[in-house]
Design a protein around this motif. Sequence first.
Motif, PDB file in Angstrom:
ATOM      1  N   UNK A  21      20.660  53.835  -0.653  1.00 30.52           N
ATOM      2  CA  UNK A  21      20.417  54.863  -1.291  1.00 30.52           C
ATOM      3  C   UNK A  21      20.492  54.324  -2.960  1.00 30.52           C
ATOM      4  N   UNK A  22      20.320  52.996  -3.112  1.00 30.13           N
ATOM      5  CA  UNK A  22      20.523  52.893  -4.313  1.00 30.13           C
ATOM      6  C   UNK A  22      19.057  51.957  -4.959  1.00 30.13           C
ATOM      7  N   UNK A  23      19.251  51.907  -6.367  1.00 32.36           N
ATOM      8  CA  UNK A  23      18.057  51.125  -6.870  1.00 32.36           C
ATOM      9  C   UNK A  23      18.818  50.108  -8.008  1.00 32.36           C
ATOM     10  N   UNK A  24      17.976  49.096  -8.344  1.00 34.96           N
ATOM     11  CA  UNK A  24      18.619  48.101  -9.299  1.00 34.96           C
ATOM     12  C   UNK A  24      19.097  48.670 -10.642  1.00 34.96           C
ATOM     13  N   UNK A  25      18.388  49.817 -10.875  1.00 38.05           N
ATOM     14  CA  UNK A  25      18.635  50.426 -12.582  1.00 38.05           C
ATOM     15  C   UNK A  25      18.327  49.640 -13.540  1.00 38.05           C
ATOM     16  N   UNK A  26      17.447  48.744 -13.321  1.00 34.96           N
ATOM     17  CA  UNK A  26      17.160  48.054 -14.868  1.00 34.96           C
ATOM     18  C   UNK A  26      17.707  46.624 -14.892  1.00 34.96           C
ATOM     19  N   UNK A  27      18.671  46.488 -14.000  1.00 33.36           N
ATOM     20  CA  UNK A  27      19.188  44.915 -14.067  1.00 33.36           C
ATOM     21  C   UNK A  27      18.279  44.183 -13.349  1.00 33.36           C
ATOM     22  N   UNK A  28      18.661  42.649 -13.827  1.00 32.72           N
ATOM     23  CA  UNK A  28      17.762  41.651 -13.318  1.00 32.72           C
ATOM     24  C   UNK A  28      18.676  41.275 -12.212  1.00 32.72           C
ATOM     25  N   UNK A  29      17.915  40.402 -11.363  1.00 34.73           N
ATOM     26  CA  UNK A  29      18.616  39.793 -10.149  1.00 34.73           C
ATOM     27  C   UNK A  29      19.779  38.932 -10.830  1.00 34.73           C
ATOM     28  N   UNK A  30      20.948  38.825 -10.029  1.00 34.46           N
ATOM     29  CA  UNK A  30      21.999  37.943 -10.470  1.00 34.46           C
ATOM     30  C   UNK A  30      22.189  36.614  -9.732  1.00 34.46           C
ATOM     31  N   UNK A  31      21.543  36.519  -8.560  1.00 37.69           N
ATOM     32  CA  UNK A  31      21.411  35.100  -7.743  1.00 37.69           C
ATOM     33  C   UNK A  31      20.417  35.167  -6.791  1.00 37.69           C
ATOM     34  N   UNK A  32      20.197  34.084  -6.537  1.00 41.13           N
ATOM     35  CA  UNK A  32      18.824  33.751  -5.634  1.00 41.13           C
ATOM     36  C   UNK A  32      19.544  33.512  -4.004  1.00 41.13           C
ATOM     37  N   UNK A  33      18.945  33.857  -3.073  1.00 39.75           N
ATOM     38  CA  UNK A  33      19.221  33.519  -1.787  1.00 39.75           C
ATOM     39  C   UNK A  33      18.321  32.800  -0.917  1.00 39.75           C
TER      40      UNK A  33
END
Length: 113
Positions: A21-33
Amino acid sequence: MYEHGTAAAHLLTRRQLRASGLRPGGHDPVALLRCRRCAYRPLRQCTRPAYLYDSRLALPRRTPTLAQEEALDRAMAARQTCTTCRTRQPYCLPRADRRCTACATGADLAAAA
Protein backbone atom coordinates in the motif's frame (compact mmCIF):
# COMPACT_ATOMS: atom_id res chain seq x y z
CA MET A 1 24.26 -3.90 -5.05
CA TYR A 2 22.71 -6.85 -3.25
CA GLU A 3 22.62 -10.49 -4.22
CA HIS A 4 19.30 -12.31 -4.30
CA GLY A 5 17.97 -12.80 -0.78
CA THR A 6 20.54 -10.59 0.99
CA ALA A 7 18.80 -7.19 0.95
CA ALA A 8 17.73 -5.53 4.18
CA ALA A 9 14.11 -5.94 5.20
CA HIS A 10 13.27 -2.25 4.65
CA LEU A 11 14.45 -2.32 1.01
CA LEU A 12 11.57 -3.26 -1.27
CA THR A 13 10.92 -3.43 -5.01
CA ARG A 14 8.11 -1.42 -6.61
CA ARG A 15 5.81 -4.44 -6.59
CA GLN A 16 6.49 -5.09 -2.93
CA LEU A 17 5.81 -1.42 -2.14
CA ARG A 18 2.53 -1.58 -4.04
CA ALA A 19 1.50 -4.76 -2.24
CA SER A 20 2.16 -2.95 1.04
CA GLY A 21 0.00 0.00 0.00
CA LEU A 22 2.97 2.32 -0.54
CA ARG A 23 4.61 4.22 -3.41
CA PRO A 24 8.20 5.50 -3.81
CA GLY A 25 7.01 9.08 -3.30
CA GLY A 26 9.46 10.69 -5.73
CA HIS A 27 12.55 9.09 -4.21
CA ASP A 28 15.12 7.42 -6.43
CA PRO A 29 16.11 3.79 -5.94
CA VAL A 30 18.69 3.34 -3.19
CA ALA A 31 20.15 0.00 -4.32
CA LEU A 32 20.13 -2.69 -6.98
CA LEU A 33 19.23 -6.31 -6.49
CA ARG A 34 20.84 -8.95 -8.70
CA CYS A 35 18.52 -11.68 -9.92
CA ARG A 36 18.75 -15.24 -8.64
CA ARG A 37 20.13 -16.47 -11.95
CA CYS A 38 23.08 -14.08 -11.90
CA ALA A 39 23.93 -14.90 -8.29
CA TYR A 40 25.60 -18.07 -9.54
CA ARG A 41 27.91 -16.01 -11.75
CA PRO A 42 29.37 -13.29 -9.50
CA LEU A 43 31.68 -11.80 -12.15
CA ARG A 44 28.94 -11.48 -14.75
CA GLN A 45 26.90 -8.30 -15.04
CA CYS A 46 23.28 -8.93 -14.06
CA THR A 47 20.87 -8.90 -17.00
CA ARG A 48 17.70 -8.34 -14.93
CA PRO A 49 18.45 -6.16 -11.92
CA ALA A 50 15.66 -4.92 -9.68
CA TYR A 51 15.64 -1.46 -8.15
CA LEU A 52 15.18 -1.32 -4.40
CA TYR A 53 13.42 1.53 -2.61
CA ASP A 54 13.59 2.43 1.05
CA SER A 55 10.21 1.70 2.60
CA ARG A 56 10.90 4.19 5.39
CA LEU A 57 10.86 7.01 2.80
CA ALA A 58 7.82 5.67 0.96
CA LEU A 59 4.46 7.40 1.07
CA PRO A 60 0.95 5.91 1.13
CA ARG A 61 -0.62 5.17 -2.25
CA ARG A 62 -2.95 7.83 -3.57
CA THR A 63 -6.54 6.84 -4.24
CA PRO A 64 -7.92 7.85 -7.65
CA THR A 65 -10.66 10.45 -7.81
CA LEU A 66 -14.14 9.58 -9.06
CA ALA A 67 -13.43 11.40 -12.34
CA GLN A 68 -10.26 9.34 -12.87
CA GLU A 69 -12.10 6.09 -12.21
CA GLU A 70 -14.84 7.11 -14.66
CA ALA A 71 -12.24 7.94 -17.32
CA LEU A 72 -10.58 4.55 -16.85
CA ASP A 73 -13.95 2.82 -17.10
CA ARG A 74 -14.73 4.64 -20.37
CA ALA A 75 -11.33 3.64 -21.77
CA MET A 76 -11.87 0.00 -20.82
CA ALA A 77 -15.39 0.09 -22.28
CA ALA A 78 -13.93 1.24 -25.60
CA ARG A 79 -11.51 -1.71 -25.56
CA GLN A 80 -14.15 -4.26 -24.55
CA THR A 81 -17.14 -3.24 -26.70
CA CYS A 82 -17.72 -5.18 -29.91
CA THR A 83 -18.10 -2.93 -32.97
CA THR A 84 -20.63 -5.29 -34.57
CA CYS A 85 -23.07 -6.28 -31.84
CA ARG A 86 -22.22 -3.39 -29.43
CA THR A 87 -22.05 -5.66 -26.36
CA ARG A 88 -19.37 -5.22 -23.73
CA GLN A 89 -17.26 -8.32 -23.18
CA PRO A 90 -15.41 -9.19 -19.94
CA TYR A 91 -12.10 -9.19 -21.87
CA CYS A 92 -10.24 -6.81 -24.19
CA LEU A 93 -11.03 -7.37 -27.84
CA PRO A 94 -8.35 -7.61 -30.56
CA ARG A 95 -7.23 -4.22 -31.85
CA ALA A 96 -7.42 -5.33 -35.47
CA ASP A 97 -11.21 -5.31 -35.70
CA ARG A 98 -12.63 -4.97 -32.13
CA ARG A 99 -15.11 -7.80 -32.67
CA CYS A 100 -16.12 -10.43 -30.13
CA THR A 101 -15.54 -14.10 -30.82
CA ALA A 102 -19.15 -14.75 -31.84
CA CYS A 103 -19.21 -11.90 -34.37
CA ALA A 104 -15.75 -12.70 -35.74
CA THR A 105 -16.49 -16.40 -36.30
CA GLY A 106 -19.97 -15.66 -37.65
CA ALA A 107 -18.61 -13.20 -40.21
CA ASP A 108 -15.81 -15.59 -41.17
CA LEU A 109 -18.31 -18.44 -41.72
CA ALA A 110 -20.58 -16.19 -43.78
CA ALA A 111 -17.64 -15.04 -45.93
CA ALA A 112 -16.50 -18.62 -46.50
CA ALA A 113 -19.94 -19.77 -47.73
